[in-house]
Design a protein around this motif. Sequence first.
Motif, short mmCIF file in Angstrom:
data_model
loop_
_atom_site.label_atom_id
_atom_site.label_comp_id
_atom_site.label_asym_id
_atom_site.label_seq_id
_atom_site.Cartn_x
_atom_site.Cartn_y
_atom_site.Cartn_z
N VAL A 53 2.87 6.84 -8.28
CA VAL A 53 1.68 6.26 -7.99
C VAL A 53 0.86 6.96 -7.02
CG1 VAL A 53 0.58 4.01 -7.46
CG2 VAL A 53 2.86 3.95 -8.67
N ALA A 54 1.44 7.25 -5.97
CA ALA A 54 1.14 8.26 -4.68
C ALA A 54 -0.02 7.52 -4.18
CB ALA A 54 0.94 9.72 -5.32
N VAL A 55 -0.14 6.15 -3.78
CA VAL A 55 -0.97 5.52 -2.82
C VAL A 55 -0.16 5.15 -1.58
CG1 VAL A 55 -2.43 4.58 -4.80
CG2 VAL A 55 -0.47 3.18 -3.66
N ARG A 56 -1.01 4.76 -0.53
CA ARG A 56 -0.37 4.61 0.69
C ARG A 56 1.09 3.83 0.66
NH1 ARG A 56 -0.68 1.49 5.11
NH2 ARG A 56 -0.49 2.58 7.14
N SER A 57 0.60 2.62 0.16
CA SER A 57 1.74 1.57 -0.16
C SER A 57 3.23 1.96 -0.83
CB SER A 57 1.26 0.21 -0.71
OG SER A 57 0.77 0.51 -1.94
N THR A 58 2.90 2.83 -1.78
CA THR A 58 4.21 3.41 -2.52
C THR A 58 4.81 4.47 -1.71
OG1 THR A 58 2.63 4.89 -3.78
CG2 THR A 58 3.15 2.65 -4.72
N THR A 59 4.01 5.44 -1.13
CA THR A 59 4.62 6.37 -0.48
C THR A 59 5.19 6.08 0.54
OG1 THR A 59 2.96 7.98 -1.15
CG2 THR A 59 4.33 8.85 0.23
N LEU A 60 4.88 5.03 1.51
CA LEU A 60 5.54 4.39 2.47
C LEU A 60 6.66 3.61 2.26
CD1 LEU A 60 2.65 3.24 4.84
CD2 LEU A 60 3.62 5.49 4.68
N ALA A 61 6.67 2.93 1.08
CA ALA A 61 7.70 2.18 0.54
C ALA A 61 8.81 3.14 0.09
CB ALA A 61 7.59 1.26 -0.48
N ALA A 62 8.42 4.19 -0.48
CA ALA A 62 9.38 5.38 -0.74
C ALA A 62 10.23 6.06 0.15
CB ALA A 62 8.57 6.58 -1.58
N ILE A 121 6.61 13.53 -4.80
CA ILE A 121 5.23 12.95 -5.21
C ILE A 121 4.85 13.42 -6.37
CG2 ILE A 121 2.81 12.87 -4.41
CD1 ILE A 121 4.71 11.38 -2.41
N LEU A 122 4.90 12.94 -7.32
CA LEU A 122 4.19 13.41 -8.85
C LEU A 122 3.20 12.65 -9.31
CD1 LEU A 122 6.74 12.75 -11.97
CD2 LEU A 122 7.11 11.76 -9.77
N GLY A 123 2.89 11.48 -8.77
CA GLY A 123 1.59 10.72 -8.95
C GLY A 123 0.44 11.59 -8.45
N VAL A 124 -0.94 11.47 -8.92
CA VAL A 124 -1.98 12.26 -8.37
C VAL A 124 -2.61 11.28 -7.35
CG1 VAL A 124 -4.07 13.38 -8.75
CG2 VAL A 124 -2.29 13.65 -10.52
N PRO A 125 -2.49 11.84 -6.09
CA PRO A 125 -3.13 10.75 -4.89
C PRO A 125 -4.75 10.94 -5.04
CG PRO A 125 -1.48 12.42 -4.06
CD PRO A 125 -1.82 13.02 -5.37
N ALA A 126 -5.28 9.68 -4.88
CA ALA A 126 -6.48 9.59 -4.87
C ALA A 126 -7.29 10.02 -3.48
CB ALA A 126 -7.22 8.36 -5.45
N LEU A 130 1.20 9.42 7.39
CA LEU A 130 2.79 9.30 7.01
C LEU A 130 3.38 9.00 8.22
CD1 LEU A 130 3.22 11.99 4.38
CD2 LEU A 130 3.27 9.93 3.99
N PRO A 131 4.79 8.45 8.30
CA PRO A 131 5.19 8.15 9.56
C PRO A 131 6.18 9.26 10.02
CG PRO A 131 6.24 6.80 7.73
CD PRO A 131 5.22 7.55 6.85
N ILE A 132 5.51 10.52 10.36
CA ILE A 132 6.24 11.67 10.58
C ILE A 132 7.13 11.66 11.47
CG2 ILE A 132 4.50 12.48 12.23
CD1 ILE A 132 5.61 14.56 9.14
#
Length: 340
Positions: free
Chosen positions: A240-249, A261-266, A271-273
């Motif tokens: 999916v690669a939106v903020r909520s999915t990447t943070l959950a990932a 990340i294989l969804g195309v981010p819009a 990120l919590p670096i």
Amino acid sequence: MSTNRRIVVTDVRTMELREEPIPAPARGEVRARTTYIGVCGSDTHAFHGRHPFIPIPYMPGHEATGVVDELGEGVTTVVVGDRIVVEPTLPCWECKPCRIGSENLCENLQFFGCGYPQGGMADQFVVRADRLHVIPDDIGDLDAALIEPLSTPVHAGRIAGPLQGRSVAVLGAGTIGLLMLAVARWSGAAKVVVTDPLPAKRDAALRLGADAVVDAMAPDVAAQVRAALGESADVVFDCVAVRSTTLAAIDMALKGGTVVILGVPAADFELPIRIMQDQQIRLQGSATYVPQDYATAIEMIQAGAVRADDFITGRFPLTRAEEAFDASSSGEHIKVLIHP
Ligand SMILES: [Zn+2]
Ligand SMILES: [Zn+2]
């Protein structure tokens, strides 16, 4: 037929079926008669003016299959009558990524069906012969339409892998997410948990072999995925690669896991670096595929690991392409195809 009909996206949410002369293959190219063309998330995003890298107007159709109809000068790798699937990346073969077998990352990359003068949503199309894979006889036309979309998760699984015996989470149960699930299973993952906000898509994931599914909208989605896996995820595929999915990932992968990340981010987001450094999270981008991924996708389809019956939920003629795009973005379909 003396003219060629082609879909052209002329403006945001506007497409037309244009009549053009039948294209002639130049040296090194072939002309093919279209069989099926898949509608992809990137097509519908571009149609809605939301794709970061596809400018309008554009000629869609990168998930193209067809039958070779005419050879340009110098083409020896295919013959007239071959059933082919297009690998739509158009590498330059000169730059560093091209020289080291990463032509999907070509520094001068053009993309058939995405901001290029030719795409597959037409009666006939012209394409470089070096971008064709011959479809084996034991793969039918509908199954063949899944080779290109399946190659994307095959590539992601390969560069993140090995997945054998691993705990895997797949975020998003659209076409790519469900194909990612199939790749994880094919690769011998021990457990695969899939998340999606839509119950129908979660049901599809269960039907196609997920060990468990989790509502992506649940506030504790990461905790639920970890509970279903019985441990943290070794690899999380964010389709999916939106903020909520990447943070959950990232939460699911703590500690020491890989987020692909294989969804195309819009859009970009933070990120919590600090956590990623401290907990040794690997973030891996994944873009398209190379020929060995096509080979694996073909092998999976031949083995019945991915079947058209499970994935292809809609078929529309060229004249109804806009309906096909609407169906594809409705959330009610897995893979929608267009045919002349
Ligand atoms: Zn695609
Ligand atoms: Zn290159």
